[in-house]
Enzyme design. Structure first.
Site, PDB file in Angstrom:
ATOM      1  N   ASP A  47       0.836  -1.204   0.000  1.00 53.51           N
ATOM      2  CA  ASP A  47       0.000   0.000   0.000  1.00 53.51           C
ATOM      3  C   ASP A  47       0.876   1.261   0.000  1.00 53.51           C
ATOM      4  O   ASP A  47       0.360   2.376  -0.112  1.00 53.51           O
ATOM      5  CB  ASP A  47      -1.030  -0.004   1.141  1.00 53.51           C
ATOM      6  CG  ASP A  47      -0.406  -0.033   2.517  1.00 53.51           C
ATOM      7  OD1 ASP A  47       0.833  -0.155   2.620  1.00 53.51           O
ATOM      8  OD2 ASP A  47      -1.169   0.067   3.502  1.00 53.51           O
ATOM      9  N   SER A  48       2.204   1.069   0.051  1.00 53.41           N
ATOM     10  CA  SER A  48       3.120   2.195  -0.198  1.00 53.41           C
ATOM     11  C   SER A  48       2.839   2.791  -1.570  1.00 53.41           C
ATOM     12  O   SER A  48       3.254   3.922  -1.850  1.00 53.41           O
ATOM     13  CB  SER A  48       4.579   1.730  -0.108  1.00 53.41           C
ATOM     14  OG  SER A  48       4.791   0.606  -0.938  1.00 53.41           O
ATOM     15  N   ASP A  86      -1.117  -6.011  -0.342  1.00 51.38           N
ATOM     16  CA  ASP A  86      -1.378  -5.457   0.995  1.00 51.38           C
ATOM     17  C   ASP A  86      -2.873  -5.271   1.215  1.00 51.38           C
ATOM     18  O   ASP A  86      -3.568  -4.708   0.350  1.00 51.38           O
ATOM     19  CB  ASP A  86      -0.727  -4.070   1.091  1.00 51.38           C
ATOM     20  CG  ASP A  86       0.389  -4.026   2.108  1.00 51.38           C
ATOM     21  OD1 ASP A  86       0.434  -4.898   2.999  1.00 51.38           O
ATOM     22  OD2 ASP A  86       1.218  -3.105   2.007  1.00 51.38           O
ATOM     23  N   LYS A 114      -0.905  -9.349   2.998  1.00 52.15           N
ATOM     24  CA  LYS A 114      -0.159  -8.854   4.163  1.00 52.15           C
ATOM     25  C   LYS A 114      -1.063  -7.908   4.939  1.00 52.15           C
ATOM     26  O   LYS A 114      -1.846  -7.161   4.331  1.00 52.15           O
ATOM     27  CB  LYS A 114       1.119  -8.137   3.719  1.00 52.15           C
ATOM     28  CG  LYS A 114       1.936  -7.577   4.891  1.00 52.15           C
ATOM     29  CD  LYS A 114       3.313  -7.102   4.467  1.00 52.15           C
ATOM     30  CE  LYS A 114       3.335  -5.754   3.808  1.00 52.15           C
ATOM     31  NZ  LYS A 114       2.778  -4.651   4.632  1.00 52.15           N
ATOM     32  N   GLU A 116      -1.153  -5.400   8.726  1.00 53.50           N
ATOM     33  CA  GLU A 116      -0.364  -4.810   9.807  1.00 53.50           C
ATOM     34  C   GLU A 116      -0.996  -5.097  11.170  1.00 53.50           C
ATOM     35  O   GLU A 116      -2.203  -4.890  11.349  1.00 53.50           O
ATOM     36  CB  GLU A 116      -0.259  -3.285   9.601  1.00 53.50           C
ATOM     37  CG  GLU A 116       0.460  -2.913   8.312  1.00 53.50           C
ATOM     38  CD  GLU A 116       0.594  -1.405   8.123  1.00 53.50           C
ATOM     39  OE1 GLU A 116       0.259  -0.630   9.053  1.00 53.50           O
ATOM     40  OE2 GLU A 116       1.036  -0.998   7.034  1.00 53.50           O
ATOM     41  N   GLU A 183       9.266  -3.737  10.445  1.00 53.03           N
ATOM     42  CA  GLU A 183       9.589  -2.399   9.927  1.00 53.03           C
ATOM     43  C   GLU A 183      10.058  -1.489  11.055  1.00 53.03           C
ATOM     44  O   GLU A 183       9.376  -1.343  12.088  1.00 53.03           O
ATOM     45  CB  GLU A 183       8.346  -1.790   9.233  1.00 53.03           C
ATOM     46  CG  GLU A 183       8.628  -0.398   8.693  1.00 53.03           C
ATOM     47  CD  GLU A 183       7.729   0.021   7.541  1.00 53.03           C
ATOM     48  OE1 GLU A 183       6.793  -0.718   7.190  1.00 53.03           O
ATOM     49  OE2 GLU A 183       7.979   1.110   6.990  1.00 53.03           O
TER      50      GLU A 183
HETATM   51  O1  KIV Z   1       3.470  -1.008   1.703  1.00 55.25           O
HETATM   52  C1  KIV Z   1       4.598  -1.514   1.558  1.00 55.25           C
HETATM   53  O2  KIV Z   1       5.232  -1.356   0.522  1.00 55.25           O
HETATM   54  C2  KIV Z   1       5.132  -2.310   2.651  1.00 55.25           C
HETATM   55  C3  KIV Z   1       6.539  -2.818   2.553  1.00 55.25           C
HETATM   56  C4  KIV Z   1       7.546  -1.787   2.382  1.00 55.25           C
HETATM   57  C5  KIV Z   1       6.873  -3.737   3.653  1.00 55.25           C
HETATM   58  O3  KIV Z   1       4.452  -2.558   3.588  1.00 55.25           O
END
Ligand code: KIV
Length: 254
Positions: A47-48, A86, A114, A116, A183
């Site tokens: 989600d970056s 994510d 993934k 959090e 992280e």
């Molecule tokens: O959103 C993302 O890109 C991430 C990674 C950098 C671990 O969570």
């Protein structure tokens, strides 16, 4: 079917062999294809993407539809790499919504998801694992909590943070997560967690003691030159190269 497709089991086996896991984010078809051709075994449509592709100030603005859109593009590269997506902010508040949204990401092309958090999202992790969807945990600094926490702070500095991180990591592993991103965790605590768990840890800004490392591809190749996290040493200067190429082409027009 791509030859020798990398599976969750292969990623776990890398830890057992002591082989470092190189993971990177990819948000579209060409980048997924390039990183796959470069031999990266694990990709993430993180989600970056909200910050480095979509221009949001942080990841809390990212919607399910946006991750799905980018996942579909990356999945069209049919990478040999394990491709993940994510779960965005507020998309996994209950076990029901976590499972429904994890299934949506799988439909869009994710081979793992993934999320959090640690013990606070165990019911969600269990619901996803029970449905046969691999999940990677994410502990330490949680970007989706940036508004609540008032910034991006290193975790593991105090004995209670260390205890919490260890307990969260053990709980995620027990609930069936196949790996955990750490992280901005202090390097000694990241190393301790890594040695404690049988599943791999993938560090970002958490020192060299993790089983693998993940970076945002834009940071690694200088595609987002307006901000680079202090723990990243860019290996290319793509932003500058683009400006030089464009200026040269413009000049060639006479
Ligand atoms: O959103 C993302 O890109 C991430 C990674 C950098 C671990 O969570």
């Amino acid at each position: 079917m791509t030859q020798n497709k990398i599976t969750v089991e292969n990623i776990r086996a890398m830890k057992a062999r002591g082989e470092k896991i190189a993971a990177l984010t990819a948000y579209d078809f060409p980048m997924a294809k390039l990183l796959d051709e470069a031999g990266i075994p694990m990709l993430l449509v993180g989600d970056s993407l909200g910050m480095v592709v979509l221009g949001y100030p942080d990841t809390t603005h990212v919607m399910m539809e946006e991750v799905e859109h980018h996942l579909r593009a990356a999945a069209r590269a049919h990478p040999r790499a394990l491709l993940g997506g994510d779960l965005p902010f507020r998309s996994y508040e209950t076990p029901h919504s976590a499972l429904r949204n994890a299934q949506r990401l799988v439909t869009a092309g994710a081979e793992y998801v993934k999320a959090e958090g640690g013990r606070t999202i165990l019911a969600q992790v269990r619901a996803i694992v029970s449905a046969g969807i691999p999940i990677c945990g994410h502990l330490g600094m949680l970007p989706q909590r940036v508004l609540e926490e008032g910034g991006y702070h290193v975790k593991g500095k105090t004995p209670s943070e260390r205890r919490d991180l260890l307990a969260d990591a053990r709980a995620l592993a027990e609930a069936g997560a196949f790996a955990i991103v750490l992280e901005l965790v202090t390097p000694p605590v990241a190393k301790e967690i890594t040695e404690d768990l049988s599943i791999p840890t993938i560090g970002i800004g958490s020192g060299a003691g993790c089983d693998g490392q993940i970076l945002v591809i834009s940071d690694l190749v200088g595609m987002f030159p307006w901000f680079t996290p202090r723990f990243v040493k860019p290996q290319a200067n793509c932003g500058e190269q683009i400006k030089l190429a464009v200026a040269a082409w413009k000049k060639s027009l006479g």
